[in-house]
Motif scaffolding. Structure first.
Motif, PDB file in Angstrom:
ATOM      1  N   ILE A 117      56.870  44.094  59.316  1.00 19.37           N
ATOM      2  CA  ILE A 117      56.002  43.776  58.080  1.00 19.37           C
ATOM      3  C   ILE A 117      54.250  43.145  57.415  1.00 19.37           C
ATOM      4  O   ILE A 117      54.202  42.845  58.774  1.00 19.37           O
ATOM      5  N   ALA A 118      53.834  43.829  56.810  1.00 18.76           N
ATOM      6  CA  ALA A 118      52.813  43.574  56.601  1.00 18.76           C
ATOM      7  C   ALA A 118      52.913  42.887  55.764  1.00 18.76           C
ATOM      8  O   ALA A 118      52.896  43.586  54.615  1.00 18.76           O
ATOM      9  N   CYS A 119      52.095  41.701  55.364  1.00 19.56           N
ATOM     10  CA  CYS A 119      51.967  41.122  54.121  1.00 19.56           C
ATOM     11  C   CYS A 119      50.868  41.545  53.027  1.00 19.56           C
ATOM     12  O   CYS A 119      50.434  41.149  53.770  1.00 19.56           O
ATOM     13  N   LEU A 120      50.813  41.482  52.456  1.00 22.33           N
ATOM     14  CA  LEU A 120      50.455  41.588  51.859  1.00 22.33           C
ATOM     15  C   LEU A 120      49.308  41.370  50.315  1.00 22.33           C
ATOM     16  O   LEU A 120      50.002  40.246  49.337  1.00 22.33           O
ATOM     17  N   SER A 121      47.906  41.097  50.245  1.00 20.68           N
ATOM     18  CA  SER A 121      47.293  40.028  48.688  1.00 20.68           C
ATOM     19  C   SER A 121      47.543  41.180  47.521  1.00 20.68           C
ATOM     20  O   SER A 121      47.861  42.303  47.815  1.00 20.68           O
ATOM     21  N   THR A 122      47.039  40.409  46.397  1.00 14.92           N
ATOM     22  CA  THR A 122      46.975  41.690  45.025  1.00 14.92           C
ATOM     23  C   THR A 122      46.429  42.835  45.884  1.00 14.92           C
ATOM     24  O   THR A 122      46.313  43.474  44.612  1.00 14.92           O
ATOM     25  N   CYS A 123      45.551  42.807  46.248  1.00 19.44           N
ATOM     26  CA  CYS A 123      44.062  43.573  46.816  1.00 19.44           C
ATOM     27  C   CYS A 123      44.474  44.839  47.504  1.00 19.44           C
ATOM     28  O   CYS A 123      44.022  45.794  48.436  1.00 19.44           O
ATOM     29  N   ASN A 124      46.153  44.636  47.961  1.00 15.47           N
ATOM     30  CA  ASN A 124      46.642  45.201  49.705  1.00 15.47           C
ATOM     31  C   ASN A 124      45.138  44.885  50.424  1.00 15.47           C
ATOM     32  O   ASN A 124      45.544  46.250  51.990  1.00 15.47           O
ATOM     33  N   GLU A 125      45.212  44.031  50.739  1.00 10.60           N
ATOM     34  CA  GLU A 125      44.588  43.483  51.790  1.00 10.60           C
ATOM     35  C   GLU A 125      45.582  42.696  52.668  1.00 10.60           C
ATOM     36  O   GLU A 125      45.937  42.090  52.432  1.00 10.60           O
ATOM     37  N   VAL A 126      45.948  43.037  53.828  1.00  6.48           N
ATOM     38  CA  VAL A 126      46.736  42.584  54.943  1.00  6.48           C
ATOM     39  C   VAL A 126      46.045  40.459  55.120  1.00  6.48           C
ATOM     40  O   VAL A 126      45.558  40.574  55.953  1.00  6.48           O
ATOM     41  N   ASN A 127      47.271  40.359  54.935  1.00 10.42           N
ATOM     42  CA  ASN A 127      47.144  38.375  54.633  1.00 10.42           C
ATOM     43  C   ASN A 127      48.222  38.423  56.724  1.00 10.42           C
ATOM     44  O   ASN A 127      47.328  37.009  57.115  1.00 10.42           O
ATOM     45  N   CYS A 128      49.086  39.233  56.208  1.00 12.30           N
ATOM     46  CA  CYS A 128      49.241  38.718  57.621  1.00 12.30           C
ATOM     47  C   CYS A 128      50.863  39.975  58.286  1.00 12.30           C
ATOM     48  O   CYS A 128      50.960  40.517  57.332  1.00 12.30           O
ATOM     49  N   PHE A 129      50.699  39.829  59.217  1.00 14.51           N
ATOM     50  CA  PHE A 129      51.876  40.531  60.132  1.00 14.51           C
ATOM     51  C   PHE A 129      52.949  40.106  60.906  1.00 14.51           C
ATOM     52  O   PHE A 129      52.391  39.028  61.825  1.00 14.51           O
TER      53      PHE A 129
END
Length: 153
Positions: A56-68
């Motif tokens: 999974i790619a975890c995303l912020s509210t701006c669709n920036e990748v927080n972590c993978f």
């Protein structure tokens, strides 16, 4: 005289749950804007594995990748995951949404009934805890299939 019975004491662990960074990569795109962007990050991290890898790619509210996170590494044709395992990193990284991925080493991106079922379970789990599942990509060495664009979500 009344005899006292000793009740054994129950020990309770006091814990702290943390997300642990294993390593860091540079991701120049910053945001995921399309399934193709998501496919590129999966390929960069997982590559052409000879076993099924669910990530999974975890995303912020701006669709920036927080972590993978690589959630599970399976066999040549199956990777079994539970929604609770998938959502852990998203919860701990305060993510607004996730993208789910897994590869098909056979290079056939046709979703199996199990692929469709886990996608529906992940969407339901995400709705309950407030983390959107934006898409589930089936990745191969020659391309990918978006289950959202294919109408499965």
């Amino acid at each position: 005289m009344e005899e006292k019975h000793h009740v054994p004491v129950k020990l309770v662990d006091i814990v702290q749950v943390k997300l642990v960074r294993e390593k860091t990569i540079s991701y120049k795109e910053r945001r995921i804007r399309s399934p193709h962007d998501a496919y590129k990050i999966f390929q960069e991290i997982v590559g052409d594995s000879d076993r099924e890898v669910f990530a999974i790619a975890c995303l912020s509210t701006c669709n920036e990748v927080n972590c993978f996170q690589i959630v599970h590494i399976g066999s040549i044709n199956i990777s079994i995951v539970q929604p609770s395992d998938v959502m852990k990193a998203a919860i701990l990284s305060n993510s607004a949404s996730i993208l789910a991925f897994h590869n098909h080493p056979s290079d056939d991106s046709t979703p199996s009934p199990e692929d469709i079922a886990i996608t529906k379970r992940l969407v339901e789990a995400g709705e309950i805890i407030g983390i959107d599942v934006l898409d589930h990509l089936i990745c191969t060495s020659i391309g990918f299939r978006s289950l959202k664009e294919s109408g499965y979500m």
